[in-house]
Design an enzyme around this catalytic site. Structure first.
Site, short mmCIF file in Angstrom:
data_model
loop_
_atom_site.label_atom_id
_atom_site.label_comp_id
_atom_site.label_asym_id
_atom_site.label_seq_id
_atom_site.Cartn_x
_atom_site.Cartn_y
_atom_site.Cartn_z
CB CYS A 1 7.44 -4.75 9.01
SG CYS A 1 8.79 -3.84 9.78
N GLY B 1 7.15 -1.63 6.22
CA GLY B 1 8.53 -2.08 6.17
C GLY B 1 9.53 -1.15 6.82
CD GLU B 2 13.85 0.38 9.48
OE1 GLU B 2 12.90 0.89 10.11
OE2 GLU B 2 14.82 1.05 9.07
CB SER C 1 10.24 5.38 14.52
OG SER C 1 9.78 5.72 13.23
CG LEU C 2 13.14 8.61 20.47
CD1 LEU C 2 14.44 7.84 20.34
CD2 LEU C 2 13.44 10.08 20.80
CG ASN C 3 7.80 5.42 18.40
OD1 ASN C 3 7.34 6.49 18.02
ND2 ASN C 3 8.02 4.43 17.58
CD GLU D 1 -2.90 -1.18 2.31
OE1 GLU D 1 -4.07 -1.48 2.05
OE2 GLU D 1 -2.50 -0.94 3.46
CB CYS E 1 1.58 6.76 11.19
SG CYS E 1 1.91 8.38 10.55
CB CYS F 1 3.21 7.66 2.77
SG CYS F 1 3.82 6.51 4.02
CB CYS G 1 3.28 -0.95 13.68
SG CYS G 1 3.31 -0.79 11.88
CG ASN H 1 -3.22 6.84 13.24
OD1 ASN H 1 -4.02 7.71 13.53
ND2 ASN H 1 -2.15 7.07 12.50
CB CYS I 1 6.57 -1.57 16.19
SG CYS I 1 8.26 -1.19 15.65
CB SER J 1 10.66 7.22 8.60
OG SER J 1 10.35 6.97 9.96
N1 SAH Z 1 9.94 1.27 9.82
C1 SAH Z 1 10.00 2.69 9.61
C2 SAH Z 1 8.91 3.23 8.73
C3 SAH Z 1 7.50 2.74 8.95
S1 SAH Z 1 6.64 3.34 10.37
C4 SAH Z 1 10.01 3.39 10.95
O1 SAH Z 1 9.86 2.74 11.97
O2 SAH Z 1 10.21 4.60 10.99
C5 SAH Z 1 6.32 5.02 10.04
C6 SAH Z 1 5.92 5.82 11.28
O3 SAH Z 1 4.61 5.44 11.74
C7 SAH Z 1 6.85 5.56 12.45
O4 SAH Z 1 7.27 6.77 12.99
C8 SAH Z 1 6.00 4.83 13.46
O5 SAH Z 1 6.43 5.09 14.75
C9 SAH Z 1 4.60 5.34 13.15
N2 SAH Z 1 3.53 4.43 13.54
C10 SAH Z 1 3.52 3.10 13.45
N3 SAH Z 1 2.34 2.59 13.91
C11 SAH Z 1 1.58 3.65 14.29
C12 SAH Z 1 0.25 3.78 14.81
N4 SAH Z 1 -0.53 2.73 15.05
N5 SAH Z 1 -0.19 5.03 15.06
C13 SAH Z 1 0.59 6.11 14.80
N6 SAH Z 1 1.81 6.04 14.29
C14 SAH Z 1 2.33 4.83 14.04
#
Ligand code: SAH
Length: 374
Positions: free
Chosen positions: A128, A192-193, A247-249, A91, A366, A121, A135, A323, A132, A224
């Site tokens: 992946c 994906g990463e 993507s720190l989180n 997608e 995201c 995007c 995700c 999300n 995470c 990213s």
């Molecule tokens: N693997 C890469 C790119 C894909 S994720 C990465 O980790 O950066 C892209 C962005 O979406 C990341 O910043 C991730 O933290 C965010 N993301 C993933 N799942 C999400 C969700 N359920 N709600 C909001 N953001 C999310």
């Protein structure tokens, strides 16, 4: 089956051209037809002689992504579901203007960025590996890496659905090379990463950027990563001025490992060392994405810990309220709590953005891409 001409890089086209004893510019002409003009048949390559076109057609096909469906959100976001030649599904998302709210701590100015942006995007893998916890893509597991041209083709395909400015409208079905691209930005933030598919990602980014490719400015292309230190270090060596997002989180290993298992392999110290090397070497700002999960990483102590972790790094923090997706047990904080977190953070870091949740109703936001959703 004949190979796909679009899978050849410019360098590969040049050696193919040399092998056929064609002049070097012939390879550039073919590349321009494929990527700048986006043609799907050899007959359209009108500045190539009929003989050359026929020879190419004998040896190659020109592949394209098969569009399975599009879904539109009321906010203007469109999700594209594509089928690859081997039947796998990916997608991509088209995100129109109007975007994030930014607040700068140096000026205190609140600005709404992106009013003139149209962003695509793209995905870099089918599924992946990283798993995470927040995700949706993670629930698919890993299927395969995308080839570089499958990544770049997502932008090409999506572009063909976006009208060009009317003053450039032409009777020709292929876009005029003089017309400005209707796509202004590309983010590698889909499935994906990217840094676990490094070479294909960089090759795709170069073609998306190239003048005889898709022609999108390097500074408008963002990759990213979940934090693969070797990838970040290799990225320093890339000549083009692509942007980096991390993507720190979370700002401590315990919380981050809970949300992102990859943190056990590459803990914060290692990831942040690579990021600091990147900003020192490139003199560029990094974006830190921070998905806000209620009760997990939006506590008061997270604000201060995060600010301490980022101290001295030229950066922007992009807060993304979680999300939701089917089966997700984590919860998004309330709007009020997101706002409070941003307000406490903004004086402590160079800039804070709250990402509006675009396309969330069609699972195009995201972390919501899984290619199965109804
Ligand atoms: N693997 C890469 C790119 C894909 S994720 C990465 O980790 O950066 C892209 C962005 O979406 C990341 O910043 C991730 O933290 C965010 N993301 C993933 N799942 C999400 C969700 N359920 N709600 C909001 N953001 C999310």
């Amino acid at each position: 089956m004949k190979p796909d001409l679009r899978s050849l890089t410019l360098v590969e086209l040049q050696s193919e051209s040399a092998a056929l004893s064609w002049p070097r510019y012939a390879a550039d002409q073919v590349f321009t037809w494929l990527w700048q003009k986006g043609v799907d048949d050899f007959g359209a390559m009108t500045n190539l002689s009929k003989e050359r076109r026929a020879l190419l057609a004998e040896r190659y096909t020109i592949g394209r992504l098969e569009l399975l469906r599009t879904q539109n959100d009321d906010d203007g976001t469109t999700k594209f579901t594509f089928k690859l030649a081997d039947g796998n599904i990916i997608e991509s998302v088209l995100i129109p203007s109007g975007g994030d709210i930014t607040r700068s701590s140096s000026t205190g100015i609140v600005s709404q960025a992106g009013s003139d942006r149209t962003t695509v995007c793209v995905s870099t893998q089918v599924g992946c590996r990283l798993g995470c916890g927040f995700c949706y893509t993670a629930t698919l597991g890993f299927k395969r890496d995308l080839a570089w041209h499958e990544i770049a083709s997502q932008v090409l395909s999506v572009r063909s659905f976006v009208p060009r400015p009317s003053s450039f409208a032409s009777s020709s079905p292929s876009p005029s090379p003089l017309a400005p691209s209707p796509i202004s930005n590309v983010v590698f933030m889909g499935m994906g990463e990217p840094f676990l598919n490094y070479d294909a990602t960089i090759e795709a980014a170069k073609t998306i950027n190239a003048e005889n490719g898709l022609g999108i400015g390097a500074r408008r292309i963002t990759i990213s990563t979940a934090g693969i230190p070797d990838g970040i270090r290799a990225f320093i060596q890339v000549e083009q001025q692509f942007r980096l997002a991390l993507s720190l989180n979370a700002s401590d290993d315990e919380t981050r490992s809970r949300l992102m298992p990859v943190n056990k392999l590459h803990p914060l110290k290692e990831v942040m060392a690579a990021v600091r090397e990147y900003t020192a070497a490139k003199g560029k700002r990094v974006t830190f994405e921070y998905v806000l999960v209620d009760g997990v990483n939006n506590r008061d102590k997270d604000v201060h810990q995060l600010a301490a972790l980022l101290k001295g790094i030229p950066c922007k923090v992009n807060l993304i309220p979680l999300n939701p997706y089917p089966g997700c047990e984590l919860k998004a904080p309330s709007d009020q709590s997101v706002h409070a977190f941003a307000k406490k953070l903004w004086p402590l870091v160079p800039a804070v953005t709250v990402r509006r949740s675009k396309g969330a109703r069609i699972l195009a936001g995201c972390g919501q891409l899984a290619g199965l959703s109804e």
